[in-house]
Write a protein that holds these residues in place. Structure first.
Motif, short mmCIF file in Angstrom:
data_model
loop_
_atom_site.label_atom_id
_atom_site.label_comp_id
_atom_site.label_asym_id
_atom_site.label_seq_id
_atom_site.Cartn_x
_atom_site.Cartn_y
_atom_site.Cartn_z
N UNK A 291 0.84 -1.19 0.00
CA UNK A 291 0.00 0.00 0.00
C UNK A 291 0.88 1.25 0.00
N UNK A 292 0.31 2.41 -0.36
CA UNK A 292 1.13 3.63 -0.40
C UNK A 292 1.82 3.96 0.92
N UNK A 293 1.21 3.60 2.06
CA UNK A 293 1.81 3.94 3.35
C UNK A 293 2.76 2.90 3.91
N UNK A 294 3.02 1.85 3.14
CA UNK A 294 3.88 0.76 3.65
C UNK A 294 5.31 0.92 3.15
N UNK A 295 6.25 0.80 4.07
CA UNK A 295 7.66 0.97 3.72
C UNK A 295 8.19 -0.27 2.98
N UNK A 296 9.08 -0.02 2.05
CA UNK A 296 9.63 -1.12 1.24
C UNK A 296 10.51 -2.08 2.04
N UNK A 297 10.86 -1.70 3.28
CA UNK A 297 11.71 -2.59 4.09
C UNK A 297 11.03 -3.94 4.34
N UNK A 298 9.71 -4.01 4.25
CA UNK A 298 9.02 -5.30 4.47
C UNK A 298 9.42 -6.33 3.42
#
Ligand code: DX5
Ligand code: ZN
Length: 239
Positions: free
Chosen positions: A130-137
């Motif tokens: 989602x737009x609010x999720x950081x790519x570190x996941x």
């Protein structure tokens, strides 16, 4: 507001350009004919948006509807599951003819397990953010995915405006992918006008609903060609 523009880095040239019309924007009363029309008009993948009214605030359709249109085209079905929980439904989408099954990182506690389950079904495994999720996941699942889908709208509806902070995220994920064979897909508010920047940031697979289906079936080929042309020129494949 982010105004930075992205110039082509050359890193995406390994990954082929794919245009994936989102059939959420199709005419559901004549879904099969509309899917045929849009694929005949030049779509590469059929993007299938599945919504459950729980993970996202809208309901679309499930595996039975998808299966009923699977015979329409041999082109890949790119299935975007906006549902939670997702694990109990993977079998049904695999059996219904999905080629790529993409799940949301936010949709469940065991992303790694879910990706393994998709690959065990013989399908390509995708993760969407989602737009609010950081790519570190993504960091610890990079070797378990075949596709990463960056949402540039909050999922749930077609026809929303592109969220520009997604460009920075695409560029960062493109760097994380490195040499891996992972498609980098973008979904939400994609048009012929912003596709140059999206591709320059590193995306190679472009989902488009409204921008493809606008104007009705007689416009599909023209709409897809406009997106492809803008993307190819950003990739340096056109002069
Ligand atoms: C949004 C869906 C998208 C959507 C794209 O939740 O995942 O695939 O249909 O539609 P446009 O291109 O109109 O933003
Ligand atoms: Zn989608």
């Amino acid at each position: 507001m982010l105004t930075r523009r992205f110039s082509f880095t050359g890193q995406t040239s390994m990954r082929p350009l794919k245009i994936a019309p989102s059939i959420l924007s199709a005419d559901f009363a004549r879904l099969g004919e509309d899917v045929r029309a849009v694929m005949d008009a030049g779509g590469d993948w059929v993007h299938v948006d599945v919504m459950d009214g729980h993970f996202v605030p809208n309901i679309s359709f499930g595996p039975a509807v998808m299966k009923s249109i699977r015979h329409i085209t041999p082109k890949p079905f790119d299935v975007h599951l906006m549902i939670s929980p997702v694990d109990p439904y993977l079998d049904a989408f695999a059996e219904g003819g999905a080629d790529i099954i993409t799940v949301h990182a936010e949709a469940g506690p065991h992303l790694h397990r879910t990706l393994q389950a998709i690959r065990r079904l013989g399908k390509k495994a995708g993760v969407s953010l989602n737009p609010g999720t950081h790519e570190s996941v993504l960091e610890y699942v990079l070797d378990d995915v075949d596709l990463i889908l960056v949402m540039t709208v909050n999922p749930g509806f077609g026809g929303q405006s592109f969220i520009r902070s997604g460009l920075e995220k695409i560029a960062r994920i493109n760097a994380m992918i490195g040499d891996r064979q992972i498609d980098l897909e973008v979904d939400g508010g994609v048009t012929a006008h912003n596709v140059g920047e999206i591709v320059s940031a590193g995306a190679n697979a472009l989902v488009a609903g409204s921008a493809v289906f606008k104007g009705g079936a007689q416009e599909y080929a023209k709409n897809i060609a406009a997106i492809r042309k803008a993307a190819e020129s950003a990739r340096g494949e056109r002069v």
